[in-house]
Each structure stands twice: as C-alpha cells, then as structure tokens.
Design an enzyme around this catalytic site. Structure first.
Site, PDB file in Angstrom:
ATOM      1  N   GLU A   1     -65.176  -0.666  15.422  1.00 41.47           N
ATOM      2  CA  GLU A   1     -66.297  -0.998  16.296  1.00 41.47           C
ATOM      3  C   GLU A   1     -65.916  -1.272  17.748  1.00 41.47           C
ATOM      4  O   GLU A   1     -66.728  -1.044  18.652  1.00 41.47           O
ATOM      5  CB  GLU A   1     -67.035  -2.221  15.723  1.00 41.47           C
ATOM      6  CG  GLU A   1     -67.642  -2.007  14.350  1.00 41.47           C
ATOM      7  CD  GLU A   1     -68.771  -0.994  14.352  1.00 41.47           C
ATOM      8  OE1 GLU A   1     -69.452  -0.865  15.391  1.00 41.47           O
ATOM      9  OE2 GLU A   1     -68.958  -0.305  13.325  1.00 41.47           O
TER      10      GLU A   1
ATOM     11  N   SER B   1    -108.429 -41.065 -21.900  1.00 41.99           N
ATOM     12  CA  SER B   1    -107.852 -42.115 -22.746  1.00 41.99           C
ATOM     13  C   SER B   1    -106.334 -42.192 -22.656  1.00 41.99           C
ATOM     14  O   SER B   1    -105.749 -43.187 -23.099  1.00 41.99           O
ATOM     15  CB  SER B   1    -108.263 -41.895 -24.203  1.00 41.99           C
ATOM     16  OG  SER B   1    -109.657 -42.095 -24.354  1.00 41.99           O
TER      17      SER B   1
END
Length: 620
Positions: free
Chosen positions: A99, A374
């Site tokens: 690169e 309940s």
C-alpha cells in the site's frame, strides 16, 4: 524605430504582459491551493476529533463464556481493534510494501507517487486513485467519500497533512489497519483474521493468510477469501510476489503459500438466543457504567451476563410451542413473558419479553404494565401478616362478604365459608380472607413489606384492592420474580441482575457486580410462606406447576371487566413460583385487551408453562 518595428515590439510586449499575467494568476492559484491544502485539513480534523476514535463492536457473553452476540456498528459491520504490537512484523511490512512503501519517509503525501498519478491521469484523461498514501487512505475513509474529483483529492491531501502533524506514524498505521474495510462486513485486520481464518492471535497468522489479508483492500468485495472464483487467489499470489521481491519471504515461502488452499474456519454458531435478555442486559450495563447505549454498543466492551444457556434455550424452545398457549384472538396473538432468576445469586438466568422477540422489540418481561391478580397476595397480605408475628399458617381468617366502604370484594363463584385457615385461603386463592387480612395488618405496613421485596407502591395503591393485585401502574415479571426470590432464599434479598461484569477493549474492568445481600424478612416468615406456597402447587390452584422436585408458587388472574363480555374471561394469567434452585415468573395475555381479545383460559396455563420451562432448564 520604424512603424513595422514598433508594431512587432508592441506584439512582443503584449505577449510578455500576457505571459506575466498568466504567471501571476498561476502563482496566485498555486499559493491559494497551497494555503487551502495546509488549512482545510486542520479545520476538518479539529472540528471532528471524534472521527479519530474508531467504533468497535461490543460483545455480550453468557455465564459460561459463550459469545451471545457481537453488536454491529452503525455502518452495519463489525470491528475488533488491535494494537500494532499485537500484529506480526511480516503483516505490517507486507501492508507497507503493497500500500505505501515510502510510508516512513513522507509527511502524508508521496510526491513521486503523485507525479506518477498525474502523468497517468493525463494520459487517460480522468482522475484515478493513484498516488494515495496510507495516510491519505485513512483521511479519505475517516472524513471523505470516494468521489473521483480533483477537489476530493485536494481535501484528502490536506487532511493527510493534518493527520501527520497530529499523530505519530505508529498511530496512523495502527488506525489504518483497524479502520480499513476488509469485505463481508468486517472492518480492521483483527476482525478479518477471525472472520476469514478463525485466528484471534494475529501473530499466529501464516504467510498465505497474511498475503490474503493484504490482498483485500484493493477490492474488498472481490478479493476477500469468501468470494467465489479465482480472483482472491490471483490477487493473493500477486501480493506474495511483492513480498518475495521486497525480501520479506523466501522463494520457498512464496511457493508454499501459493500452493495453500483456502479453508474457511469451522463455524461454531451457537443458537441465537435471548434477544430480550440482551436488550435488557445492555440497558442495565448502561445504567451501571454511566455510558450511553450507543457508547456501550460501539466501545469494544465485553459484557458478561448471567445467562444460563440451557435455561434460555429451554425457555425459548417451550415458548415456540403453540400447545402451551391459549388460542390467538381475531387480530392478535396471545403474548407471554417469563423471567427465571437464580435466587442463590440474584442472577437472571433466562428471560424473554415475548413469544417471538427481536432485538429492540417490546420487552414485556421488564415493563411494569400488568396487574398481578392473586399472585400478589403473598407479597401484600400473607407475607406482611406472617412477618407481624400475629398470624401463622394455621390462623383463622374471616371469609365473609364484607363491604369496606365503597369497596366490596367478592369470592369467585360467590361462596363463603365463614372462616378458614391462612393456609387454606392461599391454597384455594379465596379473595375475602386476603382483603380482611390486609385490613388487619394495615395498608402502610403491607406497602413497607412489599418494598423490602423490591416492589415500590405509590399513594395511589394505598387501598384494600391491592390485596387482590389491583396495582395502579402494574408490575413486571422481573419484579414478581425478584419479590418471590426473597421467600425462596429464606428471607434474604439479592438484587435481580443480568450483568456480571463490563470490561473495555483493553481488559480494564468498568463495572463488576458486587453482592449486596441482606436479610429483609425473617427466616420463619419465608419458611412458612414456602410451606403454604408448596400447598398451592401440591393441592391447590397451582397443581399444573408440579415437577419432579419441590415447587412453591401462586397463580394469579385479573378479571376482564368489559361490558357485555362474559365474566368468565380474564385479562392476565400469572404464575410465580420457585424450586430450590430458581425462581420464575410467567405472564400471559393480549397486548390490547378488548371484546375480541381476552383470555378464556385460566391461570393453569401459566402454571403449566412454568413447569415445562423449569423442568427442561433444570434437567440440562
């Protein structure tokens, strides 16, 4: 000077002045360009310092170390960062050779490379990508797009110069290797190495693997190893040739690597579990660390949860079976949520916020939206009565039709026995004794007791209807499991939590759960409650929750209360209970209850679902 000579002289001078003007204009343009190049980048980089902090995928982990989820980045990919010191020299030198060979010799721009690019562009009459250094590539990827224009190239050069002034070569190279797109949704060398080769230690990469990685940036979509065809191999071999010419590898190394066939890593993909669990864990981690959700998702954090894979799998497998649920309504599916908590540690071992949850969807397991019916009686009536020392499981309670001002509670079916023991009243889920008992204990003391179990009630709840679960804002399965876990653990409160630990990408601990257990109710109260709740399962309304081990728990339903609709229908079905190991809470119902969408089944459905999930989870 004759007229002809004068005319010639005037032409010469006009040419000279024109050339001078052109030279001046050219010099001004050049100076302006130089000024632009040397100032634009500094302004851009200065205004956007956040660009220099690369987002990194955070990871959620189960209690046994299994990776649950790698969180995608905003750009829909994954990144795992690595320091330059973690990368082998051969990898670094190969990327530089491919690169930017003069990386350590320039200050952001390779003028020879630019000259070559200008020459090539002139021949082909178009702008190409030639001449870009690693610093320029980093500048483009961080701040710009890939438009093929002269202005973009100037901006790229300007930002590259600024980056070189602000960062060391070490940092630029490290950032580049972590930032670069490597195809197939992977950003950075570390993510790519693991994704393509199953290698997590970069220093264990082979020559062929290093060449393959260095081949990708030229064309991530066509040169990554998963691309079908010969292009990745061809490009890899080109890179191997460069490595050989630069003296990085020997000819034997090159030939051996060229003959290496790519073998994708064996994918160990655990089943995708716990969308609701992971959403809740992320929110808890954000609360504990002070980070925003976005920071937490993109900071490269490791979030270790308390999820038990067997329990979560049992939960989701069972929820996927429609036989455990009542029929769907006209336009809605019956929904459900469940939380399982290890009351010995406080860890939430499994959780789902729906029957088919997805990341970001409504998490019914943690939303305080449903009245518990309940199932709330042990928390608000029976528990406080036992804790007061004035009542025991064998105490006689009034079972009569009594009006408390405008409040007139009724037993289901309208039958009353006059009196019954506390154990019988809980076992059969009779309403009148629970309301009478709450009045005897006192609402204030009952609310204080509930708070000790982790359920905070408001002034709007300060009435006798809470004895039957009439909670104004509702409660979540998580809070119900938290409350019952105190009974299961002998009166000890342990914070229900999903997150064990959060560490950053460098292994530093940001948060670790610290046990803060405390005795909030007496051991005898918890023991008596467990005894009574086991009676509910063995002989009462919770028999469908029975298992091959001791189970204590309570059913709960909330009345429909819609005009013109059968009074036999229900809004919500609950079961909350525990084994010696785990506490679980189940809710069933419709998200929107109306004349076409209500529960015709009873709470036995919730109890049966509890039993099926817990049995499978505990047997694995």
């Amino acid at each position: 000077m004759n007229s002809l000579q004068a005319k010639v002289w005037r032409k010469v001078m006009r040419g000279f002045y024109l050339s001078f003007d052109i030279a001046v204009i050219g010099a001004v343009i050049v100076l302006a360009g130089l000024f632009y190049v040397h100032t634009y980048g500094g302004i851009v980089v200065g205004r956007h310092p956040e660009k220099l902090i690369l987002p990194e995928s955070s990871i959620l982990v189960a209690s046994d170390g299994t990776k649950l989820r790698k969180i995608p980045l905003p750009e829909s990919g994954y990144r795992a960062k690595a320091q330059l010191e973690e990368m082998p020299d051969l990898l670094l030198n190969t990327f530089l050779a491919v690169e930017d060979r003069s990386f350590y010799g320039h200050h952001g721009l390779d003028y020879k490379g630019i000259a070559r690019a200008v020459y090539t562009n002139s021949i082909h009459m178009r702008i190409s990508e030639g001449g870009s250094t690693i610093t320029q590539q980093l500048a483009r990827n961080l701040y710009l797009n890939r438009d093929q224009t002269l202005l973009r190239k100037l901006n790229e050069a300007s930002i590259a110069l600024s980056l070189e002034k602000r960062l060391s070569k070490h940092d630029i190279l490290e950032m580049y290797l972590n930032e670069i797109y490597m195809g197939d949704g992977q950003f950075g060398i570390k993510s790519a190495a693991e994704h393509y080769f199953g290698v997590t230690d970069l220093k264990k990469l082979s020559v062929a693997q290093i060449a393959s990685l260095a081949a990708i940036p030229k064309g991530p979509s066509i040169y990554n190893p998963l691309y079908k065809g010969d292009l990745p191999i061809q490009r890899r071999n080109v890179v191997l040739g460069i490595m050989k010419r630069q003296g990085l590898i020997t000819r034997d190394d090159m030939m051996s690597a060229m003959n290496t066939k790519y073998q994708p890593p064996a994918k160990v993909n655990p089943p995708v579990l716990g969308a609701s669990y992971m959403d809740a864990a992320l929110k808890e981690a954000a609360l504990r660390t002070g980070k925003t959700l976005e920071e937490l998702k993109t900071g490269g954090y490791i979030i270790v949860t308390g999820m038990n894979m067997a329990a979560q799998a049992a939960l989701e497998d069972t929820f996927a079976n429609p036989d455990f649920f009542p029929p769907d309504g006209k336009d809605q599916q019956v929904e459900a949520a469940m939380v399982i908590m290890d009351h010995r540690t406080g860890e939430v071992v499994a959780l789902t916020g729906g029957r088919h949850p997805a990341a970001g969807s409504l998490n019914r397991a943690v939303v305080d939206a449903r009245q518990p019916g309940s199932a709330f009686k042990p928390i608000i009536a029976y528990g406080p009565a036992l804790e007061s020392g004035k009542f025991s499981p064998d105490s006689m309670l009034q079972d009569r039709k009594i009006a408390y001002g405008s409040y007139r509670p009724q037993n289901l079916g309208g039958a009353y026995q006059g009196q019954m023991t506390m154990r019988q009243a809980l076992q059969q889920s009779v309403n009148a004794p629970a309301v009478w008992l709450l009045q005897q204990v006192g609402i204030t003391k009952a609310i204080q007791f509930a708070a000790k179990l982790g359920i905070s009630l408001t002034s709007e709840d300060a009435n006798l209807s809470i004895a039957l679960g009439g909670v104004h804002s509702g409660v979540s399965p998580l809070k119900m499991a938290q409350a019952y876990s105190v009974f299961a653990s002998g009166g000890i409160y342990r914070d229900a939590h999903l997150v064990r630990q959060v560490t950053d990408s460098k292994g530093r601990v940001l948060y670790a759960y610290r046990p803060n257990e405390r005795q909030v109710i007496s051991h005898s109260t918890a023991e008596n409650m467990t005894s009574m709740l086991r009676g509910v399962v063995n002989e009462g309304t919770g028999m469908k929750a029975r298992m091959n081990r001791p189970v204590a728990g309570k059913t709960g339903t909330t009345q429909l209360g819609l005009p013109g609709v059968s009074s036999k229908g229900n809004r919500d079905l609950w079961f909350v209970g525990y084994t010696p190991e785990w506490t679980g809470a189940v809710w069933m119902g419709f998200d929107r209850t109306d004349a076409d969408h209500y529960m015709t089944a009873g709470s036995g459905k919730a109890a049966a679902l509890f039993s099926a999930v817990m049995r499978r989870g505990l047997e694995r």
